[in-house]
Motif scaffolding. Structure first.
Motif, PDB file in Angstrom:
ATOM      1  N   ILE A 143       0.847  -1.194   0.000  1.00  0.00           N
ATOM      2  CA  ILE A 143       0.000   0.000   0.000  1.00  0.00           C
ATOM      3  C   ILE A 143       0.887   1.250   0.000  1.00  0.00           C
ATOM      4  O   ILE A 143       1.846   1.351   0.775  1.00  0.00           O
ATOM      5  CB  ILE A 143      -0.919   0.042   1.252  1.00  0.00           C
ATOM      6  CG1 ILE A 143      -1.725  -1.252   1.372  1.00  0.00           C
ATOM      7  CG2 ILE A 143      -1.817   1.268   1.233  1.00  0.00           C
ATOM      8  CD1 ILE A 143      -2.649  -1.540   0.220  1.00  0.00           C
ATOM      9  N   ALA A 144       0.553   2.194  -0.867  1.00  0.00           N
ATOM     10  CA  ALA A 144       1.313   3.446  -0.939  1.00  0.00           C
ATOM     11  C   ALA A 144       1.255   4.175   0.391  1.00  0.00           C
ATOM     12  O   ALA A 144       0.179   4.335   0.976  1.00  0.00           O
ATOM     13  CB  ALA A 144       0.760   4.335  -2.049  1.00  0.00           C
ATOM     14  N   ASN A 145       2.409   4.604   0.881  1.00  0.00           N
ATOM     15  CA  ASN A 145       2.454   5.406   2.089  1.00  0.00           C
ATOM     16  C   ASN A 145       1.884   6.781   1.743  1.00  0.00           C
ATOM     17  O   ASN A 145       2.396   7.445   0.838  1.00  0.00           O
ATOM     18  CB  ASN A 145       3.882   5.520   2.618  1.00  0.00           C
ATOM     19  CG  ASN A 145       3.950   6.184   3.972  1.00  0.00           C
ATOM     20  OD1 ASN A 145       3.366   7.231   4.187  1.00  0.00           O
ATOM     21  ND2 ASN A 145       4.678   5.558   4.883  1.00  0.00           N
ATOM     22  N   PRO A 146       0.848   7.232   2.443  1.00  0.00           N
ATOM     23  CA  PRO A 146       0.193   8.494   2.084  1.00  0.00           C
ATOM     24  C   PRO A 146       0.905   9.746   2.599  1.00  0.00           C
ATOM     25  O   PRO A 146       0.458  10.863   2.332  1.00  0.00           O
ATOM     26  CB  PRO A 146      -1.184   8.359   2.731  1.00  0.00           C
ATOM     27  CG  PRO A 146      -0.933   7.521   3.939  1.00  0.00           C
ATOM     28  CD  PRO A 146       0.144   6.541   3.527  1.00  0.00           C
ATOM     29  N   SER A 147       2.016   9.582   3.305  1.00  0.00           N
ATOM     30  CA  SER A 147       2.694  10.726   3.927  1.00  0.00           C
ATOM     31  C   SER A 147       3.428  11.577   2.889  1.00  0.00           C
ATOM     32  O   SER A 147       4.450  11.159   2.338  1.00  0.00           O
ATOM     33  CB  SER A 147       3.685  10.232   4.979  1.00  0.00           C
ATOM     34  OG  SER A 147       4.489  11.293   5.420  1.00  0.00           O
ATOM     35  N   VAL A 148       2.911  12.777   2.646  1.00  0.00           N
ATOM     36  CA  VAL A 148       3.572  13.699   1.725  1.00  0.00           C
ATOM     37  C   VAL A 148       4.970  14.072   2.233  1.00  0.00           C
ATOM     38  O   VAL A 148       5.937  14.046   1.461  1.00  0.00           O
ATOM     39  CB  VAL A 148       2.689  14.953   1.475  1.00  0.00           C
ATOM     40  CG1 VAL A 148       3.460  16.029   0.727  1.00  0.00           C
ATOM     41  CG2 VAL A 148       1.438  14.551   0.713  1.00  0.00           C
ATOM     42  N   PRO A 149       5.141  14.396   3.544  1.00  0.00           N
ATOM     43  CA  PRO A 149       6.493  14.718   4.011  1.00  0.00           C
ATOM     44  C   PRO A 149       7.487  13.564   3.801  1.00  0.00           C
ATOM     45  O   PRO A 149       8.637  13.788   3.434  1.00  0.00           O
ATOM     46  CB  PRO A 149       6.312  15.024   5.499  1.00  0.00           C
ATOM     47  CG  PRO A 149       4.884  15.473   5.610  1.00  0.00           C
ATOM     48  CD  PRO A 149       4.137  14.644   4.593  1.00  0.00           C
ATOM     49  N   LEU A 150       7.039  12.327   4.018  1.00  0.00           N
ATOM     50  CA  LEU A 150       7.918  11.181   3.807  1.00  0.00           C
ATOM     51  C   LEU A 150       8.347  11.092   2.343  1.00  0.00           C
ATOM     52  O   LEU A 150       9.534  10.961   2.038  1.00  0.00           O
ATOM     53  CB  LEU A 150       7.230   9.875   4.220  1.00  0.00           C
ATOM     54  CG  LEU A 150       8.029   8.613   3.869  1.00  0.00           C
ATOM     55  CD1 LEU A 150       9.161   8.413   4.864  1.00  0.00           C
ATOM     56  CD2 LEU A 150       7.132   7.411   3.823  1.00  0.00           C
ATOM     57  N   VAL A 151       7.396  11.158   1.434  1.00  0.00           N
ATOM     58  CA  VAL A 151       7.714  11.043   0.012  1.00  0.00           C
ATOM     59  C   VAL A 151       8.566  12.228  -0.445  1.00  0.00           C
ATOM     60  O   VAL A 151       9.502  12.064  -1.223  1.00  0.00           O
ATOM     61  CB  VAL A 151       6.435  10.880  -0.834  1.00  0.00           C
ATOM     62  CG1 VAL A 151       6.756  10.888  -2.317  1.00  0.00           C
ATOM     63  CG2 VAL A 151       5.729   9.577  -0.459  1.00  0.00           C
ATOM     64  N   ASN A 152       8.294  13.414   0.058  1.00  0.00           N
ATOM     65  CA  ASN A 152       9.130  14.578  -0.277  1.00  0.00           C
ATOM     66  C   ASN A 152      10.548  14.407   0.233  1.00  0.00           C
ATOM     67  O   ASN A 152      11.491  14.928  -0.356  1.00  0.00           O
ATOM     68  CB  ASN A 152       8.525  15.873   0.274  1.00  0.00           C
ATOM     69  CG  ASN A 152       7.464  16.441  -0.636  1.00  0.00           C
ATOM     70  OD1 ASN A 152       7.473  16.221  -1.844  1.00  0.00           O
ATOM     71  ND2 ASN A 152       6.539  17.180  -0.058  1.00  0.00           N
ATOM     72  N   SER A 153      10.721  13.663   1.334  1.00  0.00           N
ATOM     73  CA  SER A 153      12.071  13.470   1.872  1.00  0.00           C
ATOM     74  C   SER A 153      12.934  12.619   0.943  1.00  0.00           C
ATOM     75  O   SER A 153      14.161  12.689   1.011  1.00  0.00           O
ATOM     76  CB  SER A 153      12.013  12.862   3.275  1.00  0.00           C
ATOM     77  OG  SER A 153      11.611  11.508   3.240  1.00  0.00           O
ATOM     78  N   CYS A 154      12.321  11.838   0.065  1.00  0.00           N
ATOM     79  CA  CYS A 154      13.114  11.056  -0.907  1.00  0.00           C
ATOM     80  C   CYS A 154      13.959  12.000  -1.752  1.00  0.00           C
ATOM     81  O   CYS A 154      15.176  11.855  -1.847  1.00  0.00           O
ATOM     82  CB  CYS A 154      12.206  10.232  -1.819  1.00  0.00           C
ATOM     83  SG  CYS A 154      11.215   8.993  -0.980  1.00  0.00           S
ATOM     84  N   TYR A 155      13.318  12.970  -2.351  1.00  0.00           N
ATOM     85  CA  TYR A 155      14.044  13.912  -3.203  1.00  0.00           C
ATOM     86  C   TYR A 155      15.030  14.744  -2.395  1.00  0.00           C
ATOM     87  O   TYR A 155      16.143  15.026  -2.845  1.00  0.00           O
ATOM     88  CB  TYR A 155      13.078  14.815  -3.964  1.00  0.00           C
ATOM     89  CG  TYR A 155      13.783  15.849  -4.803  1.00  0.00           C
ATOM     90  CD1 TYR A 155      14.687  15.466  -5.791  1.00  0.00           C
ATOM     91  CD2 TYR A 155      13.562  17.204  -4.601  1.00  0.00           C
ATOM     92  CE1 TYR A 155      15.350  16.411  -6.561  1.00  0.00           C
ATOM     93  CE2 TYR A 155      14.215  18.154  -5.366  1.00  0.00           C
ATOM     94  CZ  TYR A 155      15.112  17.755  -6.343  1.00  0.00           C
ATOM     95  OH  TYR A 155      15.763  18.684  -7.094  1.00  0.00           O
ATOM     96  N   THR A 156      14.642  15.120  -1.175  1.00  0.00           N
ATOM     97  CA  THR A 156      15.530  15.907  -0.323  1.00  0.00           C
ATOM     98  C   THR A 156      16.868  15.205  -0.138  1.00  0.00           C
ATOM     99  O   THR A 156      17.925  15.838  -0.224  1.00  0.00           O
ATOM    100  CB  THR A 156      14.861  16.180   1.047  1.00  0.00           C
ATOM    101  OG1 THR A 156      13.639  16.866   0.831  1.00  0.00           O
ATOM    102  CG2 THR A 156      15.754  16.993   1.948  1.00  0.00           C
ATOM    103  N   CYS A 157      16.855  13.899   0.096  1.00  0.00           N
ATOM    104  CA  CYS A 157      18.112  13.146   0.257  1.00  0.00           C
ATOM    105  C   CYS A 157      18.827  12.952  -1.077  1.00  0.00           C
ATOM    106  O   CYS A 157      20.033  13.139  -1.169  1.00  0.00           O
ATOM    107  CB  CYS A 157      17.850  11.790   0.902  1.00  0.00           C
ATOM    108  SG  CYS A 157      17.598  11.886   2.679  1.00  0.00           S
ATOM    109  N   HIS A 158      18.083  12.541  -2.099  1.00  0.00           N
ATOM    110  CA  HIS A 158      18.705  12.258  -3.389  1.00  0.00           C
ATOM    111  C   HIS A 158      19.366  13.489  -3.997  1.00  0.00           C
ATOM    112  O   HIS A 158      20.398  13.385  -4.651  1.00  0.00           O
ATOM    113  CB  HIS A 158      17.681  11.657  -4.358  1.00  0.00           C
ATOM    114  CG  HIS A 158      17.398  10.215  -4.089  1.00  0.00           C
ATOM    115  ND1 HIS A 158      18.030   9.196  -4.760  1.00  0.00           N
ATOM    116  CD2 HIS A 158      16.559   9.626  -3.204  1.00  0.00           C
ATOM    117  CE1 HIS A 158      17.588   8.042  -4.307  1.00  0.00           C
ATOM    118  NE2 HIS A 158      16.700   8.266  -3.362  1.00  0.00           N
TER     119      HIS A 158
END
Length: 174
Positions: A143-158
């Motif tokens: 199931i897709a994690n619905p957390s926008v901050p979590l998903v935004n943190s992917c790009y922040t690290c990359h």
């Protein structure tokens, strides 16, 4: 040189159809917030690019898989990655194995424990131009994690990575 040019043409044609299948989803579908990335069909049958151990807070072990486009790009050191590249990280708890350690003279065996999440990176330089061409998603129990901050943190690290690596942590391990 001709071999590389032919490969790029084939990858470009294949990527157009694949990007649509992986990174588009309508209302109510199982897609990640922000990028709209979904779990690609058959991804668990993709080839292994490498494995990784994340220590610290994550303390997990990961199998990094790629679709044919990503796998060939990794293998042939083609950077930036062509559109249509999809990288999947299967993460599991990093566990010691008392059963295996009983065979060895000292505790030394670690194995993949319970699954923690699946992370997806999709290369589409037009659709994800604001995130350097990559879209991200994280899934727990399918199931897709619905957390926008979590998903935004992917790009922040990359985005902290060297641009010459096309914002990808992994490298091909033959």
């Amino acid at each position: 040189m001709k071999k590389v040019s032919t490969l790029w043409v084939l990858l470009s044609v294949a990527s157009a159809a694949f990007i649509t299948a992986v990174s588009t989803g309508g209302a109510g579908e199982n897609v990640s917030p922000v990028y709209g990335v979904s779990l690609p069909e058959g991804y668990r049958n993709w080839r292994v690019i490498t494995v990784a151990h994340e220590a610290g807070q994550n303390n997990d072990i990961r199998a990094i898989l790629g679709n044919d486009i990503a796998y060939e790009a990794f293998r042939n050191r083609m950077l930036p990655f062509p559109d249509g590249s999809v990288i999947v990280r299967l993460a599991y708890e990093f566990k010691s194995s008392p059963e295996n350690d009983a065979v060895f003279p000292a505790p030394q065996s670690f194995v993949a424990g319970a699954p923690t999440n699946v992370q997806i990176s999709v290369k589409d330089s037009k659709r994800y131009s604001e995130s350097d061409g990559w879209g991200y998603g994280q899934f727990e129990n399918g199931i897709a994690n619905p957390s926008v901050p979590l998903v935004n943190s992917c790009y922040t690290c990359h985005q902290k990575l060297d641009r010459s690596k096309d914002f990808v942590f992994s490298h091909y391990s033959p």
